[in-house]
Scaffold this active site. Structure first.
Site, PDB file in Angstrom:
ATOM      1  N   GLY A  20      32.793 -17.009 123.634  1.00 47.95           N
ATOM      2  CA  GLY A  20      33.217 -18.244 123.537  1.00 47.95           C
ATOM      3  C   GLY A  20      34.467 -17.916 124.453  1.00 47.95           C
ATOM      4  O   GLY A  20      34.487 -17.303 125.330  1.00 47.95           O
ATOM      5  N   SER A  21      35.535 -18.765 124.108  1.00 42.38           N
ATOM      6  CA  SER A  21      36.808 -19.040 124.884  1.00 42.38           C
ATOM      7  C   SER A  21      37.679 -17.573 124.988  1.00 42.38           C
ATOM      8  O   SER A  21      38.391 -17.652 125.788  1.00 42.38           O
ATOM      9  CB  SER A  21      37.533 -20.144 124.267  1.00 42.38           C
ATOM     10  OG  SER A  21      36.709 -21.175 124.295  1.00 42.38           O
TER      11      SER A  21
END
Length: 482
Positions: free
Chosen positions: A216-217
Site C-alpha cells: 500500500g501507501s
C-alpha cells in the site's frame, strides 16, 4: 546354465556395487545432513544429556534447560512465552525445531565448530560440556509493548522495531503468538501442535519476517525516491485529480474516498501529495520516473533481499513490470508488490539513518556457560542505500505526513501510513504504519501491519489502526534507551 549363473552373478555384483556407492554417499557426504535433520528425534535424546545454552533478552531468560529426575535436560520458556514464541521458537522431540532454537542450534547445543576449543577444554579439565548462550538485541519493554498493543485489540499482525544506526532489532512481535512450552512437553505436545496447526491465523508463522503482504501507501517512500532521482522536489507539480486512468487501459485508480488532492485544483505539490497520500500523483510520478529507477529505488531499501537473522525471512519483491499500467499500480504499493514487516522497518530505518542501510540483526553476542563473551555481532553497513540528500528530503516529507495522520499529538516523529487492498472490494485492507523518532538522529524506527483492517471493516486506515501501535512502541523504546 553356466551363462545364466554368470548373468546372475554379474547382476548381484552390480547390485552390491550400487549399495556400496549409496552407503558411501550417505556416510561420507550426507551424514551431517541426515544427522542434523530437524525431524531426527534421536538427536534430541542424545543432546538432552547436555545442558543447552540459554537465550536472553535484556537480562531476561527466554529459554533455559533444567535437569529432571529422568536424567535428561528439558527445555522451558519462562518469560512471557507467547510474546517471544515466534522468534525464540522451540526444540521438540516430536516436532523438531524452529526460530532461534533452530537457527543457532549448533551454538546452543555446543556442537558448532566455533566451540571446538571450548569442547576440548571441558574434556581436558573433566568438566561437563555445555552449550553456549545467545544474547539477543531485543529490549523486553519494547517487545512486550509491541505484542500487548497487538493482542489487546485482538489484531492479527506484526511489529518490528530497529535501531537505525546499528540495525539492532529491538522488537519483533507477531500476533497471534504461541507458547512453546506445551510443544516441548511430550505429554501435551500432540494436542498443542494440533491446535496451533489448525488455527487459521497461523500462529506458528512469524508474520514479522516470514510473511509478505501488499505494501500500500508506505511504498510511496520508494516511489518518491525514484521520483527524486528523476528530478522531482517537494515543490514539483503533480496531478491533484481524484482519479487517473492507467495508460493503455480503461482502468482508473482513485484517491482515498475519491477525494481531490489538496485545495481542489488540477495540480498540487509533491509535498502535499505525500502528506495526503494521493494515489493519482504517485501513479503519475512513478510512470514518469520509469521502471528502471523504480526497481533501483526498491533495491536500495532491500526489497527482494533476505537477511540472516537466525530465523526464516522472506524476500518480497515488485513482481513483473511489463508496462506503464503495471508500473502505475506498483507505484502505490499494489498489484504484485509485497514486502515483510521487517523490510518495511528497514526502509524506515534507512531514511532515518541518512540513507545508510544497516544489516538488521537479532543476536547481539554469544557467551559461554560462564557468561564470558565469545563473539559479538557488530553493526554492518550494507552496500546499497540511499543518497543522504534524498534521505533528508524524505525525512521532511515524512515529518509533514505524521502531522496529517490521525491521532497526531505533537510527537517528534516522521512517518508514512498505508492501506493495502487485497482480495475483492469488500475485503478489509491491511493497514500499515512506518515511522521513526526522534525525527533527527532517530533512536528507533518501527513498522506495523494489522491484517484485514483489525476488525474496522473496509474503512480501516493505517492512521486509525496501526499508527497508535507504532507510536506506543516508539515511546516505549525511547524510554527504555534513556
Amino acid at each position: 546354465m553356466n551363462r545364466a549363473i554368470r548373468l546372475t552373478a554379474i547382476f548381484s555384483l552390480l547390485l552390491t556395487l550400487v549399495l556400496l556407492v549409496n552407503l558411501t554417499i550417505v556416510h561420507a557426504f550426507k551424514d551431517d545432513e541426515y544427522a542434523r535433520n530437524s525431524l531426527n528425534s534421536r538427536n534430541y535424546f542424545e543432546l538432552k544429556s547436555i545442558p543447552r545454552g540459554q537465550i536472553f533478552a535484556g537480562g531476561k531468560v527466554l529459554a533455559k534447560s533444567e535437569k529432571l529426575d529422568d536424567g535428561f535436560y528439558h527445555r522451558s520458556y519462562p518469560t512471557t512465552p507467547e510474546a517471544y514464541g515466534p522468534l525464540v521458537g522451540y526444540i521438540s522431540d516430536q516436532y523438531g525445531e524452529a526460530g532461534l532454537e533452530a537457527g543457532y542450534n549448533g551454538i546452543l547445543n555446543g556442537t558448532d565448530d566455533a566451540l571446538f576449543a571450548l569442547k576440548w577444554k571441558d574434556m581436558l579439565l573433566g568438566r561437563e560440556h555445555r552449550g553456549a548462550n545467545i544474547d539477543t538485541t531485543i529490549i523486553p519493554a519494547v517487545q512486550e509493548t509491541a505484542y500487548n498493543e497487538l493482542t489487546r485489540h485482538g489484531y492479527n499482525g506484526a511489529v518490528v522495531a530497529i535501531r537505525p544506526s546499528t540495525g539492532e532489532i529491538l522488537a519483533l512481535a507477531s500476533s497471534p503468538g504461541f507458547d512453546p512450552n506445551p510443544i516441548v512437553n511430550n505429554d501435551t505436545a500432540k494436542e498443542a501442535w494440533a491446535q496451533l496447526t489448525e488455527n487459521p491465523n497461523k500462529p506458528l508463522l512469524n508474520t514479522a519476517t516470514q510473511e509478505t503482504l501488499p505494501a500500500g501507501s508506505i511504498f510511496k517512500i520508494i516511489t518518491t525516491t525514484a521520483g527524486i532521482a528523476k528530478g522531482y522536489t517537494p515543490q514539483s507539480t503533480v496531478t491533484a485529480q481524484n482519479q487517473i486512468t492507467l495508460p493503455g487501459t480503461n482502468t482508473t485508480l482513485e484517491n482515498y474516498n475519491g477525494q481531490h488532492c489538496g485545495t481542489g485544483g488540477d495540480t498540487t505539490t509533491l509535498a502535499t501529495a505525500f502528506a495526503l497520500s494521493c494515489n493519482t500523483a504517485f501513479v503519475e510520478m512513478g510512470i514518469d520516473a520509469g521502471a528502471d529507477e523504480f526497481r533501483k529505488a526498491a533495491e536500495a531499501y532491500g526489497i527482494g533481499e533476505k537477511y540472516d537473522l537466525g530465523i526464516p525471512t522472506a524476500a518480497g519483491g515488485l513482481g513483473d513490470l511489463p508496462d506503464d499500467a503495471a508500473l502505475g499500480q506498483s507505484s502505490i504499493g499494489q498489484r504484485d508488490v509485497n514486502i515483510s514487516v521487517l523490510q518495511a522497518a528497514v526502509m524506515a530505518a534507512t531514511v532515518a539513518n541518512e540513507g545508510r542501510r544497516m544489516e538488521p540483526h537479532l543476536v547481539a553476542k554469544i557467551t559461554g556457560a560462564d557468561l564470558k563473551e565469545l563473539k559479538r555481532f557488530d553493526a554492518k553497513q550494507l552496500k546499497h542505500g540511499v543518497d543522504p540528500e534524498v534521505a533528508r528530503t524524505l525525512k521532511e516529507l515524512m515529518r509533514d505526513s505524521e502531522r496529517h495522520t490521525a491521532g497526531y499529538a505533537g510527537q517528534d516523529i516522521a512517518s508514512k501510513t498505508g492501506t493495502a487492498e487485497h482480495g475483492d472490494p469488500d475485503t478489509p485492507p491491511h493497514t500499515w504504519y512506518v515511522a521513526f523518532g526522534p525525527s533527527e538522529h532517530a533512536d528507533v524506527a518501527v513498522a506495523v501491519v494489522v491484517k484485514d483492517g483489525g476488525g474496522q471493516g473496509v474503512g480501516a486506515t493505517g492512521g486509525s489502526v496501526s499508527a497508535p501501535i507504532g507510536r506506543a512502541v516508539i515511546d516505549a523504546a525511547l524510554k527504555a534507551m534513556r
